[in-house]
Every structure is written in C-alpha cells, then in structure tokens.
Write an enzyme that holds these catalytic residues in place. Structure first.
Site, PDB file in Angstrom:
ATOM      1  N   THR B 158       0.881  -1.182   0.000  1.00 28.23           N
ATOM      2  CA  THR B 158       0.000   0.000   0.000  1.00 28.23           C
ATOM      3  C   THR B 158       0.913   1.226   0.000  1.00 28.23           C
ATOM      4  O   THR B 158       1.348   1.643  -1.071  1.00 28.23           O
ATOM      5  CB  THR B 158      -0.998  -0.002   1.184  1.00 28.23           C
ATOM      6  OG1 THR B 158      -0.304  -0.257   2.385  1.00 28.23           O
ATOM      7  CG2 THR B 158      -2.077  -1.043   0.981  1.00 28.23           C
ATOM      8  N   LYS B 184       4.262  -6.872   3.723  1.00 27.30           N
ATOM      9  CA  LYS B 184       4.019  -5.446   3.490  1.00 27.30           C
ATOM     10  C   LYS B 184       3.920  -4.769   4.848  1.00 27.30           C
ATOM     11  O   LYS B 184       3.577  -5.404   5.838  1.00 27.30           O
ATOM     12  CB  LYS B 184       2.768  -5.203   2.661  1.00 27.30           C
ATOM     13  CG  LYS B 184       1.491  -5.488   3.408  1.00 27.30           C
ATOM     14  CD  LYS B 184       0.291  -4.925   2.719  1.00 27.30           C
ATOM     15  CE  LYS B 184       0.276  -3.422   2.793  1.00 27.30           C
ATOM     16  NZ  LYS B 184      -0.121  -2.904   4.128  1.00 27.30           N
ATOM     17  N   THR B 195      -2.042  -2.104   7.042  1.00 30.12           N
ATOM     18  CA  THR B 195      -2.013  -3.370   7.721  1.00 30.12           C
ATOM     19  C   THR B 195      -0.683  -4.027   7.473  1.00 30.12           C
ATOM     20  O   THR B 195      -0.090  -3.834   6.434  1.00 30.12           O
ATOM     21  CB  THR B 195      -3.108  -4.242   7.069  1.00 30.12           C
ATOM     22  OG1 THR B 195      -4.337  -3.714   7.486  1.00 30.12           O
ATOM     23  CG2 THR B 195      -2.984  -5.677   7.441  1.00 30.12           C
ATOM     24  N   GLU B 285       6.131   4.647   8.487  1.00 30.89           N
ATOM     25  CA  GLU B 285       5.769   5.895   7.814  1.00 30.89           C
ATOM     26  C   GLU B 285       6.642   7.057   8.278  1.00 30.89           C
ATOM     27  O   GLU B 285       6.691   7.376   9.462  1.00 30.89           O
ATOM     28  CB  GLU B 285       4.299   6.219   8.066  1.00 30.89           C
ATOM     29  CG  GLU B 285       3.408   5.297   7.255  1.00 30.89           C
ATOM     30  CD  GLU B 285       1.947   5.556   7.513  1.00 30.89           C
ATOM     31  OE1 GLU B 285       1.157   5.242   6.628  1.00 30.89           O
ATOM     32  OE2 GLU B 285       1.610   6.075   8.583  1.00 30.89           O
ATOM     33  N   ASN B 408      -0.092  11.075   7.599  1.00 28.03           N
ATOM     34  CA  ASN B 408      -1.329  10.656   8.248  1.00 28.03           C
ATOM     35  C   ASN B 408      -2.316  11.775   8.522  1.00 28.03           C
ATOM     36  O   ASN B 408      -3.445  11.504   8.924  1.00 28.03           O
ATOM     37  CB  ASN B 408      -0.998   9.935   9.563  1.00 28.03           C
ATOM     38  CG  ASN B 408      -0.422   8.567   9.289  1.00 28.03           C
ATOM     39  OD1 ASN B 408      -1.106   7.723   8.719  1.00 28.03           O
ATOM     40  ND2 ASN B 408       0.832   8.362   9.642  1.00 28.03           N
ATOM     41  N   SER B 413      -6.340  17.743   3.637  1.00 32.19           N
ATOM     42  CA  SER B 413      -6.354  19.208   3.624  1.00 32.19           C
ATOM     43  C   SER B 413      -5.884  19.724   2.285  1.00 32.19           C
ATOM     44  O   SER B 413      -5.513  18.983   1.414  1.00 32.19           O
ATOM     45  CB  SER B 413      -5.488  19.733   4.758  1.00 32.19           C
ATOM     46  OG  SER B 413      -4.219  19.143   4.730  1.00 32.19           O
TER      47      SER B 413
END
EC number: 2.3.1.35
Lengths: 413, 413
Positions: B158, B184, B195, B285, B408, B413
């Site tokens: 992802t 992943k 996930t 991330e 995140n 925005s």
C-alpha cells in the site's frame, strides 16, 4: 519553537480573589530561564491541611518522593515551586537538593521541614543547585502577600503558552469559602521534559484525611482523564491546601469527605479540577484542536476509560484530527486495540454530533461535505457507542501536529 | 505524501528461488489503485499445510475472521491477497465479500472454499466489491507460475516504499528445503489505514499443528517485537504455507514442532521472520531512523518487553530521535510509565554504545559532542540496564517525524 499563545486558550481569565491564610511571592532565581520568574513561594498559616496526588511513574523525581513522605504529617506551612529544572533523575544529589531547599524554606518561614512541600519542573537529569534558593526564599517569605494568583501561575510555567488559573466561591455551612487553583501544562517540552503541576488553595476548614479523599476522588474524571501524548512525567504533582481560615467566620470544621455539608464545596472543587485539567489539554504541545472522547455502552466505566484512552493516545487518530479528517476507521482501530470487550458490528461513531458509522459499517446517511465542515471546528467531540452495556466515560486530549514534532524534535538540530 | 524509497531500505534484494508446490500470479483488478497490480493469487499443491497468526484487535476485519475459521482444517490450496481495500469494518457486506471471493477462488483453483485463505489491505469501511475478482482469479489460476516473489510482494504493497522479501535454504534431514517470505508494512497509511501482511512459503513437509507451533513461537521476538506507532491494524495477518514437496527428494515428514531434525529449519524460519519484521520497521511511515531498544536487568523477559515497548511507543522518545537528541530523560520517563519494577537509582542508559546515564544520574564521563555525532547514524541502539534481574528483551521501532504527521494528517487538507 512557537511562543505564540495556543489558539485553544480560554477567552477570559477570571479575577482571582485572595485566600485567607495564603500569601504568595515570586522571584527570578536564575535557575535556567533569563528575565522571567522561576520560583514561587506560597506561605500558609499554621494549621493548614495538605493533600496530594502524584505521578504513577516508577521513576519519580526527588520532589515527588519528598512530598509523598511529608504528606503523612498532613500539615503544610509552605510550598516552593521552581521552573527550569525538574530535579528528576538526579540520584543522591536530587535528594540532598530537596532536603536543602526544604531546610532553607523552613528557616525562611519559621516552621519544620516536614511542613514544606516542593515541586520542580523543567530539565531532567541536571543537578538542581538548591543554594540558589538561599536568600531568595527568605526575601520571598518577608514580601509574600495575599497576592496575585495569575503572577504565581506564570512563575511555574515552562512551555505553557498561557497561565492557567480557576476560582470558585461557595457556601460551606452558612459561611462563604473560596477555592483557587493554578496549573501548568503537560506539554512535555524542550529542552527536555516538563510536567503537570497543579496547586489548589482554599480557606475551608477541611481535615487532611478528608481533603485527601476529596482530591483522590476528584482527579479520577479530571486530571486522570486528560492525555496529551500518553507520556507520563516523572514529576506530576497536584497538591491541595486548606487553611481553615473560613472557620473564623463560621465555616464548620469538616473531618470526613462524606460530610453532607460538603456537597456544594465538592462540586466546586471538582469543577476547578475539571477546568484546570481542560486548560492543560488546551495547551498541549502544538495543539490546534481540543478533542473530547466519549465512550458509552461499554461493559463498565473502567472499560470505557481504557477504550477512550486508547483512542485519545492513538497517533493515527490524533493526526487525522490535525488533518480535519473524520477518520472513523482509525477510531475503530483504536477501539479494537484497547483489548476491552467490543463487538465490531454494534459500533457506532459520531464526530461533533454527526454519525458517520453505525452497526459496524459506514452510516449510509453520512454526508462527507457536512462532516468535513464540522471537522474545521477547534473543538472536536468524538462519541463511540459500543452497544454492550452501561459503562460510560469521557477523556480529553488534543490533536497531533507537525508543531508537536517540531517542539519535541527540532531543538537540537 | 512522499513516494521516495525509505532511506532505511535494505541495500540488497535477494534473488528469490521458487518453492516447489507454489505458483504465483498477479493482476490489476482496479480495486482502488490505477496502473499497478493489486491482486495476488498463490496456488498451492494439494496437501499444503497452513498456519496463521493474526491481529489481536477486538474488531478484526472480515478476512481475518475468515482465515481464523478456516485454519482449523489445516490445509490450503490458495491465497488471495488484494491491496486497496481492507474489507474491514464493512459489517455483513464484509462477510459476504469474503465468502464470494473464496467461492470464486475455489472455483478457479478447483478446491473447497475451506482451503482458500484471504487477506485484504487498504481503505477501511468501504465495501469490497468481490465481483471484481470474477474472471480475474480464473485467469490468474491458469497463468500462475512458480514465479516471481518480488513481483508478488509489489502487488500487496500500500504505502510501502519498497517490496519486502527474504529467503533461506537449509537442510531438513538430508534434503534441501527452501523458505520464502514476503511482507508489506505497518505504515498505517493514507487514505485510511493499512495493515501488516506477511506470507511464508516452504516446500518442507511440516504438519499443520507443528507449523502453527513454529509460527506462534517465531513471531514472539520478531513481528510481535516491532512497533511503528503503537497502533494495531484490524487486519494484521501472517500466514505460513508448507507444501511438503521436498518429501519427494527425501525430506522427512515432520509432525511435531519439537522434532530435533527441525533445528536448522527453525533457525532459518525465525531469521526470515526477523528479517521481514525488521524491513517493516525500516519502512515505518516517515521513518528516518531504525531504532533498536534493548532492556536488560529486568525482573523478567515479559517485564523487559513491556518497558521496551513503552520506550518504543513514546512520542517524546521518538521525536527526540528524529531530532538526533540522545534524550535519556525521556527514556527514564518511558521506563517509569511502563508500570514495571524499576529502581530509578540503578538505571543505566546508552545510545549507540555510549553510556549517558548510570546509577540514576547523568554519567559524569558523558561527552555531549561524541553522543551528538553518534545520533546522526541512521540506526540507533538504545540500551537500558535496570540492574534488577536477568530479564532481557529487544524491540524495533522507528523515529517519529513531521513526515509521519504529514502522511497521516495532510491528505485531506
């Protein structure tokens, strides 16, 4: 680091009355900061009762250990608070610093060291040079006045963007009594770490054990229901002082927390705790949104608390709120990871009153545009209904912004 | 959102051999992404044993519930993985989607639905249109080849910035057996949440119960010892498939995890789990630093784990590392809040081998310049010695950067 006032700061600061039996003074002791006050001395009349609750950290600071041991006496004559150095993780030096500070303060005030209470906030791991209090505390004891609580609240700030005070006046028996409170925030702060400190003063005549019981019950849904980032200071301290001066104009002496005459007092006392703890959340580091999380329909209140805290501490939920995103998927994630009873297919979730998920799936009537508009508000209420029982709880937090990372990560680079 | 490869990505990608009894195929089913593969079909020969471990979330996704219920049979003929939609929090629709996907896959492969395993990752709360698999899975079953594990690993990504694979070949009895793995990452991902998924394939002949025991033991110090942000997906899935094809060239059939002939296999199997889980941390991330936290001298291993996780999940520790700050005060804070036995005055802490605190205070020999230089490294090892007992544990995490908040929080925005 931004020094501008949090956009979530209360619009109005209350006029703070004096409390009979309490005198305040502040000074610039030069512990760390320049050109600002960094020491607060509060002098209480003889017979003042004291109660306290502290961090649950297994590695508490030296002042926390000092206060815990002195609470047994139940009596206080002075409170010394310094900002700039937390006197935490300072080993034996830390203990001798607290002992020396108490000795200096006891001499200045004219009482025993066991009646001195201490709190320190600021850098951790740096020895606190208590000799800096020598002279300063004597002068403060002489000049202390019934005083200015807002000035006192400023002296205990670290990275707070505004001072936090609250007040209430209520009847105890037929007499008026006053409760004043101040706090500094749990923004964990450059250059190292800070602490939540809060001090409550009242002229009500309440015995130490009763005051302790009130405080312990009162924090449960106030200070213990607020989280900024899930991190716990080594130094969190909340002390309450009751001078008993109101007995002179007829307030009854209270020896048990269950005394029915305390009803109005307890309500006001808890409101002050709620008010101050909400101000702490409003001044969370980098906060742009105040977030209220209500969990209902849980098996028990304790279960609701655990789930609400799981949501409040989730970086994914907090960043979504910073992004004005009603990301209920992340709320489900946080419910699921709490480990408490939950049935996915009974979950309903709303943001600021707009239901976005029900019965374990997206609410078919959910209007994205309406929700997006609602998420622009500075105060966000997330409600989660579990549909399992009658357990309900509410916690406060704030969003997680790039400013938080900057405040806590940038200062060395 | 940045699409550049994480600076922590492994420098070398291993050549992945084939596994006898496993065929792979990928396709673009257009579930959410455009111009990239988003479906993986793995077809296994008859008699393949399967084992699995899953998220501990109380609100698991529909595919997790599906796999849990089918594991009892112990046999697998196919694995279907899609990226782009997690089929999580989709209520009854979720269950009918998994049932329909399994039905289509069973028909395509020619087996019972109970031998189909499913995993989905991507957006949460959106119904997964399983009719998109109709036709696709039939074609994939026809074209599946012993195949390209790297291509397969790409189809399940992802927001991963690199595909994650690992391989090992070891002796089982006198025969060579191969273990391949892919994963992943747990970057929790725009636009909603992702996930951790991982799949292990081997030609070793290991019975389902033995494979399950190996997997359960193996994850404890690997996948269960990695945290990105303390948030737990509703969909985390790790499945292991053992085709048994190596029996044809003499590998012994293993029915018990304690079989001494498994020794080399177990070691390699665990190394693959460790390798893949470390890659997940390397692709957290916004991660710029891989952080290894070792806690020793705890009362027990479980206590050491809890303290290590408290450090690893502390936003204040993680932002300090992002700021290249050896902030041991925050490490003390995280030790203290873990609630586990700790004696402040026995604590020692080091960063990349440089001791900065000992016996509960700053190490007098601590050289700020030396530590600052060490903190610039892309890999940071924090070691905490509690001095209480022999409990020891190690977890992996990454730093908390503004990029994490951007990934995140910014996308709406």
């Amino acid at each position: 680091m931004s020094s501008s006032v949090s956009p979530l700061a209360p619009k109005n600061v209350p006029d703070m009355p004096t409390i009979a039996g309490v005198r305040l003074a502040t000074a610039e002791a030069g512990i760390r900061y320049k050109n600002r006050t960094d020491v607060l001395l509060a002098v209480m009349d003889k017979g003042t009762a004291v109660a306290g609750v502290f961090t649950k950290s297994k590695c508490p600071s030296a002042p926390v250990e000092w206060c815990r041991s002195k609470l047994r006496g139940g009596k206080a004559r002075a409170l010394v608070v310094n900002s700039g150095n937390a006197n935490a993780f300072t080993g034996k030096t830390g203990r001798s610093s607290t002992a020396l500070t108490a000795k200096i303060a006891a001499k200045a005030v004219g009482c025993s060291e066991g009646e001195i209470f201490l709190a320190s906030t600021g850098v951790i791991g740096e020895p606190l040079d208590a000799t800096k209090f020598d002279g300063v505390l004597g002068r403060l004891a002489e000049t202390a006045e019934p005083g200015d609580y807002l000035t006192a609240a400023k002296a205990i700030m670290t990275t707070d963007t505004f001072p936090k005070v609250a007040t209430a006046t209520v009847k105890l028996g037929k007499a008026k009594v006053t409760i004043n409170g101040m706090a500094k925030g749990a923004g964990m702060i450059a250059p190292d770490m800070a602490t939540m400190l809060s001090f409550i003063f009242t002229d009500a005549p309440i015995a130490p054990a009763a005051l302790q019981a009130l405080l312990k019950a009162g924090v449960e849904d106030t200070f213990n229901a607020v989280t900024i980032d899930g991190d716990t200071s080594t130094s969190d301290t909340l002390l309450a002082f009751a001078t008993g001066a109101a007995a002179e104009h007829g307030a009854p002496k209270i020896s048990r927390a269950s005394d029915p005459r305390l009803k109005a007092f307890v309500k006001a006392f808890n409101q002050i705790l709620a008010n101050l703890s909400e101000q702490v959340a409003r001044d969370g580091e980098g906060a742009r949104k105040l977030v209220e999380i209500t969990v209902e329909g849980a098996k028990t209140k304790a279960s609701a608390r655990k789930i609400a805290m799981s949501i409040a501490n989730s970086p994914l939920v907090k960043t979504a709120i910073a992004g004005e995103d009603a990301n209920w998927g992340r709320v489900v994630m946080a419910v699921g990871k709490a480990g408490e009873p939950a049935d996915r297919d009974k979950l309903s979730i709303s943001f600021n009153g707009i239901r976005v998920a029900k019965s374990g799936a997206r609410d078919p009537s959910y209007d994205e545009a309406q929700v997006s508009e609602a998420m622009k508000a500075p105060e966000i209420a997330i409600k989660v209904s579990l549909g399992l029982g009658k357990g309900r709880d509410r916690v406060l937090t704030c969003d997680l912004t790039k400013e938080y990372v900057a405040i806590n990560g940038d200062y060395r680079s």
